[in-house]
Design a protein around this motif. Sequence first.
Motif, short mmCIF file in Angstrom:
data_model
loop_
_atom_site.label_atom_id
_atom_site.label_comp_id
_atom_site.label_asym_id
_atom_site.label_seq_id
_atom_site.Cartn_x
_atom_site.Cartn_y
_atom_site.Cartn_z
N THR A 65 0.80 -1.23 0.00
CA THR A 65 0.00 0.00 0.00
C THR A 65 0.83 1.28 0.00
OG1 THR A 65 -0.14 0.02 2.42
CG2 THR A 65 -1.92 -1.10 1.21
N ASP A 66 2.03 1.24 0.59
CA ASP A 66 2.78 2.48 0.80
C ASP A 66 4.25 2.44 0.36
OD1 ASP A 66 1.02 4.52 2.43
OD2 ASP A 66 0.56 2.52 3.20
N ILE A 67 4.79 1.24 0.19
CA ILE A 67 6.21 1.11 -0.15
C ILE A 67 6.33 0.52 -1.55
CG2 ILE A 67 8.39 0.00 0.43
CD1 ILE A 67 7.33 -0.16 3.35
N HIS A 68 7.01 1.26 -2.43
CA HIS A 68 7.29 0.75 -3.77
C HIS A 68 8.64 0.04 -3.80
CE1 HIS A 68 7.70 0.40 -8.08
NE2 HIS A 68 8.87 1.00 -7.98
N ALA A 69 9.64 0.66 -3.18
CA ALA A 69 10.99 0.10 -3.17
C ALA A 69 11.58 0.23 -1.77
CB ALA A 69 11.86 0.83 -4.18
N LEU A 70 12.35 -0.79 -1.39
CA LEU A 70 12.92 -0.81 -0.05
C LEU A 70 14.34 -1.36 -0.11
CD1 LEU A 70 12.29 -0.45 3.01
CD2 LEU A 70 11.63 -2.86 3.02
N SER A 71 15.28 -0.57 0.38
CA SER A 71 16.67 -0.99 0.53
C SER A 71 16.86 -1.38 1.99
CB SER A 71 17.60 0.16 0.15
OG SER A 71 18.93 -0.15 0.50
N ILE A 72 17.42 -2.56 2.23
CA ILE A 72 17.52 -3.08 3.60
C ILE A 72 18.96 -3.39 3.96
CG2 ILE A 72 16.84 -4.94 5.17
CD1 ILE A 72 14.41 -5.42 3.28
#
Length: 94
Positions: A76-83
């Motif tokens: 719903t809110d995150i398109h891309a995430l670097s972890i």
Amino acid sequence: MKPAERPAAIRSALEAAFAPHAIEVVDESHKHAGHAGARDGRGHFKVALVSDRFAGQGPLARHRAVYAALGDLMTTDIHALSIEAHTPSEIRSR
């Protein structure tokens, strides 16, 4: 959810799941303005976590655990995430 509320929601979900020694959530959405993936209104984020709960887990398992902790935010809110996910001992040995 309003874009300005997203970092706090991400932080809250990760704190609840991992009881981190350290956590950083950075909204990098502004770097992706006009990007095809950003057109749906979801954001681009970078998270760094240091938690005992990552002990004994490889990178893929750690990333899966972070995705699971974020739950619906991932759709719903995150398109891309670097972890970046580390244990305290990994940070000390740097």
